[in-house]
Design a protein around this motif. Structure first.
Motif, mmCIF file in Angstrom:
data_model
loop_
_atom_site.group_PDB
_atom_site.id
_atom_site.type_symbol
_atom_site.label_atom_id
_atom_site.label_comp_id
_atom_site.label_asym_id
_atom_site.label_seq_id
_atom_site.Cartn_x
_atom_site.Cartn_y
_atom_site.Cartn_z
ATOM 1 N N ALA A 8 -7.934 -10.866 1.753
ATOM 2 C CA ALA A 8 -8.528 -10.466 0.471
ATOM 3 C C ALA A 8 -7.736 -9.337 -0.167
ATOM 4 O O ALA A 8 -7.486 -9.344 -1.377
ATOM 5 C CB ALA A 8 -9.980 -10.048 0.680
ATOM 6 N N THR A 9 -7.317 -8.372 0.619
ATOM 7 C CA THR A 9 -6.571 -7.226 0.095
ATOM 8 C C THR A 9 -5.212 -7.656 -0.446
ATOM 9 O O THR A 9 -4.822 -7.278 -1.556
ATOM 10 C CB THR A 9 -6.397 -6.162 1.187
ATOM 11 N N ILE A 10 -4.490 -8.444 0.318
ATOM 12 C CA ILE A 10 -3.159 -8.898 -0.097
ATOM 13 C C ILE A 10 -3.252 -9.758 -1.350
ATOM 14 O O ILE A 10 -2.518 -9.545 -2.325
ATOM 15 C CB ILE A 10 -2.464 -9.661 1.049
ATOM 16 N N ASN A 11 -4.147 -10.742 -1.343
ATOM 17 C CA ASN A 11 -4.258 -11.630 -2.497
ATOM 18 C C ASN A 11 -4.820 -10.909 -3.721
ATOM 19 O O ASN A 11 -4.398 -11.173 -4.842
ATOM 20 C CB ASN A 11 -5.103 -12.860 -2.156
ATOM 21 N N GLY A 12 -5.740 -9.990 -3.513
ATOM 22 C CA GLY A 12 -6.285 -9.222 -4.629
ATOM 23 C C GLY A 12 -5.238 -8.324 -5.265
ATOM 24 O O GLY A 12 -5.142 -8.225 -6.493
ATOM 25 N N ALA A 13 -4.432 -7.681 -4.443
ATOM 26 C CA ALA A 13 -3.371 -6.815 -4.966
ATOM 27 C C ALA A 13 -2.314 -7.626 -5.710
ATOM 28 O O ALA A 13 -1.850 -7.217 -6.787
ATOM 29 C CB ALA A 13 -2.723 -6.032 -3.826
ATOM 30 N N ALA A 14 -1.946 -8.773 -5.170
ATOM 31 C CA ALA A 14 -0.956 -9.623 -5.839
ATOM 32 C C ALA A 14 -1.492 -10.114 -7.173
ATOM 33 O O ALA A 14 -0.767 -10.146 -8.174
ATOM 34 C CB ALA A 14 -0.593 -10.812 -4.942
ATOM 35 N N ASP A 15 -2.764 -10.480 -7.223
ATOM 36 C CA ASP A 15 -3.347 -10.968 -8.467
ATOM 37 C C ASP A 15 -3.426 -9.850 -9.505
ATOM 38 O O ASP A 15 -3.141 -10.064 -10.681
ATOM 39 C CB ASP A 15 -4.730 -11.572 -8.203
ATOM 40 N N ALA A 16 -3.784 -8.647 -9.075
ATOM 41 C CA ALA A 16 -3.841 -7.507 -9.998
ATOM 42 C C ALA A 16 -2.452 -7.204 -10.555
ATOM 43 O O ALA A 16 -2.300 -6.941 -11.760
ATOM 44 C CB ALA A 16 -4.416 -6.281 -9.291
ATOM 45 N N ALA A 17 -1.435 -7.247 -9.726
ATOM 46 C CA ALA A 17 -0.072 -7.010 -10.183
ATOM 47 C C ALA A 17 0.362 -8.088 -11.169
ATOM 48 O O ALA A 17 1.010 -7.794 -12.180
ATOM 49 C CB ALA A 17 0.882 -6.960 -8.996
ATOM 50 N N ALA A 18 0.001 -9.332 -10.905
ATOM 51 C CA ALA A 18 0.378 -10.438 -11.795
ATOM 52 C C ALA A 18 -0.291 -10.298 -13.157
ATOM 53 O O ALA A 18 0.303 -10.640 -14.178
ATOM 54 C CB ALA A 18 0.009 -11.773 -11.147
#
Length: 91
Positions: A8-18
């Motif tokens: 959740a942390t990795i995917n959430g951070a990647a989505d926020a950056a995108a």
């Protein structure tokens, strides 16, 4: 649970950056393609959406794999990822 939180942390951070990268960014749901992938996530494999648009599966909205606001039955032990690209690279 630690692995679920990490996903959740990795995917959430990647989505926020995108989301900050610009309006032309899209993302594609990618499973591991093995027998452990749950049927609901198999249905999402290869589906491309603009950043910010939720994926809909089993009547629930998921912002990304492991979304902590989604039902736990759709997130616990999830190993899926999102592949990011620009609209130009996809189309």
């Amino acid at each position: 649970m630690a692995e679920t939180c990490a996903v959740a942390t990795i995917n959430g951070a990647a989505d926020a950056a995108a989301e900050h990268a610009g309006p032309d960014v899209v993302r594609t749901w990618v499973t591991r393609g093995d027998t452990r992938v749950r049927p609901a996530h198999k249905a999402l494999h290869g589906k491309t959406l603009p950043v910010g648009a939720p994926y809909t599966v089993d009547g629930a909205s998921l912002r990304y794999p492991g979304d902590p606001f989604a039902p736990i039955a759709l997130t616990v032990n999830c190993r899926c990822r999102l592949h990011y690209a620009t609209d130009e690279a996809v189309g």
